[in-house]
Design an enzyme around this catalytic site. Structure first.
Site, PDB file in Angstrom:
ATOM      1  N   TYR A 153       0.857  -1.193   0.000  1.00 46.70           N
ATOM      2  CA  TYR A 153       0.000   0.000   0.000  1.00 46.70           C
ATOM      3  C   TYR A 153       0.886   1.232   0.000  1.00 46.70           C
ATOM      4  O   TYR A 153       1.860   1.310   0.766  1.00 46.70           O
ATOM      5  CB  TYR A 153      -0.899  -0.008   1.245  1.00 46.70           C
ATOM      6  CG  TYR A 153      -1.773   1.213   1.370  1.00 46.70           C
ATOM      7  CD1 TYR A 153      -2.825   1.437   0.477  1.00 46.70           C
ATOM      8  CD2 TYR A 153      -1.571   2.146   2.390  1.00 46.70           C
ATOM      9  CE1 TYR A 153      -3.642   2.566   0.593  1.00 46.70           C
ATOM     10  CE2 TYR A 153      -2.386   3.269   2.516  1.00 46.70           C
ATOM     11  CZ  TYR A 153      -3.410   3.468   1.613  1.00 46.70           C
ATOM     12  OH  TYR A 153      -4.219   4.582   1.738  1.00 46.70           O
TER      13      TYR A 153
ATOM     14  N   ASP B  24       9.604   2.841  -0.086  1.00 44.56           N
ATOM     15  CA  ASP B  24       8.554   3.457   0.727  1.00 44.56           C
ATOM     16  C   ASP B  24       8.789   3.091   2.194  1.00 44.56           C
ATOM     17  O   ASP B  24       8.555   1.952   2.608  1.00 44.56           O
ATOM     18  CB  ASP B  24       7.176   2.987   0.244  1.00 44.56           C
ATOM     19  CG  ASP B  24       6.037   3.711   0.954  1.00 44.56           C
ATOM     20  OD1 ASP B  24       6.285   4.318   2.009  1.00 44.56           O
ATOM     21  OD2 ASP B  24       4.901   3.656   0.445  1.00 44.56           O
TER      22      ASP B  24
ATOM     23  N   LYS C 293       4.360   9.288   8.968  1.00 46.02           N
ATOM     24  CA  LYS C 293       4.123   8.758  10.318  1.00 46.02           C
ATOM     25  C   LYS C 293       5.092   9.320  11.372  1.00 46.02           C
ATOM     26  O   LYS C 293       4.891  10.420  11.851  1.00 46.02           O
ATOM     27  CB  LYS C 293       4.119   7.232  10.273  1.00 46.02           C
ATOM     28  CG  LYS C 293       2.983   6.718   9.346  1.00 46.02           C
ATOM     29  CD  LYS C 293       2.769   5.232   9.424  1.00 46.02           C
ATOM     30  CE  LYS C 293       1.801   4.730   8.369  1.00 46.02           C
ATOM     31  NZ  LYS C 293       0.406   4.712   8.777  1.00 46.02           N
TER      32      LYS C 293
END
Ligand SMILES: Cc1ncc(COP(=O)(O)O)c(C=O)c1O
Length: 429
Positions: free
Chosen positions: A144, A239, A269
């Site tokens: 994702y 990522d 994050k």
């Protein structure tokens, strides 16, 4: 456990917010039941609007690495806000945060801040296409990368096929330049590069796929991807939105310390310390193609926001070697408790981890792909989720998510978890 107020808020929310939530997984659709509405958190615990307290393994999906309402983060944010929360102009703190990221993560030679991981990925893809004058992006099943149109793409029927829109609203045009390959399928990647290497702008991969549960790389998959992209003049985008500054002081890259560097890296994050902040970073030569130095356009009203940058900077400074040791210790303890509890009642399970990031699959097989993850007993997970919730433990409300620990998940918290998971396992056996 009373959940009257959460229930009232959810009814009210659904009148004005689609599904009552600002991001779908929060609605508990996968696990059923009533989502909790939260009003406070402290350290490893969160409290809902009915006053129920939970040990938190979601941690806002990763950012709260030093626990909720960490006093140093809170104080520095308050101090920053006193001097205004945004200027839409450069501020020293974003420079300091970029320096901190670069110092920890050597391949991040230059850093551009955005507000979400989705935006970071979107920018990385645009940069890669511009830098290579090619269109095709390769991604992997079960990985994702946020809700960028061209990433909301499902695999076709072959092992490496043209992407198909995975959501209404994504056009075939947006999907056609994304090729989806099965994760860990070395042969499919080789075959794809043999036939279409000259069209491939970049390969993007989660440093450790952790958005379908934690899927283990087979062999050294990332090194293989670096090698093959280099051979064909394509960029390699790592990522690290989830893993960055969580698995080690320099994320997955710092944990594994490979001999190569990715061209671009996406962060989110942890670098925002619980505020909306993310970044694309990488080789100066590529990054300098961003406006105003280069012609690749990218911008944002709140990009590099000083409140978010302050929270991120203080959080990163707090992430000392002792904090990483505490995270590893907590994750190890949690995994051991889960295994012991399931073994004692005979529930088939596999606990998978890379560093302190882990997840539980309700199957006895080691999971190397999304396709394999889907063979687990999801109904067992759902029962486990609710049993834990009733014991005062909040884990991700989906069988396909990783669990997060903070430096505040101390011995006492883990003892509480050990008891809770034991009771939950007995309940669902
Ligand atoms: C690996 C990865 N990339 C990108 C994203 C998107 O980040 P955001 O939710 O901040 O848009 C996520 C979010 O979970 C992620 O885990």
């Amino acid at each position: 456990m009373s959940i009257t107020r959460s229930t009232e808020w959810h009814e009210r929310a659904q009148q004005v917010i689609p599904g009552g939530v600002s991001s779908p997984v929060r609605a508990f659709r996968a696990v059923g039941g009533q989502p909790r509405y939260f009003e406070s958190g402290s350290g490893a615990y969160i409290t809902d609007v009915d006053g129920n307290r939970y040990l938190d393994f979601v941690l806002s999906w990763g950012p709260m690495i030093v626990g909720h309402a960490n006093p140093e983060v809170v104080e520095s944010v308050i101090e920053t806000v006193r001097h205004s929360s945004s200027f839409g102009a450069p501020t020293p703190v974003e420079v300091q945060l970029a320096e901190e990221i670069s110092a920890r993560y050597a391949p991040a030679e230059k850093v551009r801040f955005v507000s979400s991981g989705t935006e970071a990925v979107m920018t990385a893809l645009r940069l890669a296409r511009a830098a290579t004058s090619r269109n095709v992006i390769v991604k992997f099943t079960g990985n994702y990368h946020g809700h960028v149109d061209s990433m909301l793409v499902a695999a076709g029927s072959g092992v490496a096929t043209l992407g198909l829109p995975n959501s209404p609203g994504v056009t075939p045009g947006q999907a056609q330049d994304t090729v989806v390959v099965q994760y860990n399928n070395y042969d499919a990647v080789r075959e794809l590069f043999d036939t279409r290497g000259h069209e491939i702008a970049a390969v993007i991969v989660e440093a450790v796929p952790a958005n379908a549960g934690l899927i283990l790389p087979e062999g050294d998959f990332n090194s293989f991807l670096r090698e093959i992209t280099e051979q064909h003049g394509s960029l390699f985008i790592l990522d690290e939105v989830m893993t960055g500054f969580r698995l080690s002081a320099a994320g997955w890259y710092g944990l594994l310390q490979p001999s190569w560097t990715p061209d671009l890296i996406t962060f989110g994050k942890v670098i925002g310390g619980g505020y909306p902040l993310a970044a694309v970073a990488g080789r100066a030569e590529v990054m300098n193609q961003l406006a105003p130095l280069g012609s690749v356009y990218q911008a944002g009203t709140l990009s590099g926001n000083p409140v978010a940058a302050t929270a991120g900077l203080v959080t990163l400074k707090l992430c000392t070697p002792e904090v990483y040791a505490a995270l590893d210790y907590a994750a190890f303890g949690a995994m051991q408790s889960i295994k012991d509890a399931f073994v004692s009642v005979g529930i088939p399970h596999t606990v998978q981890s890379v560093g302190n990031l882990f997840s539980v699959f309700f199957t006895n097989e080691t999971v190397y792909s999304f396709e394999q993850a889907q063979t687990q007993d999801v109904s067992k997970f759902n029962a486990f989720f609710h049993a834990l919730l009733n014991q005062g433990v909040y884990i991700p409300p989906s069988a396909y998510e990783a669990w997060f620990v903070s430096s505040m998940h101390d011995a006492e918290a883990m003892e509480f978890f050990d008891q809770a998971v034991g009771a939950a396992a007995q309940e669902i056996a």
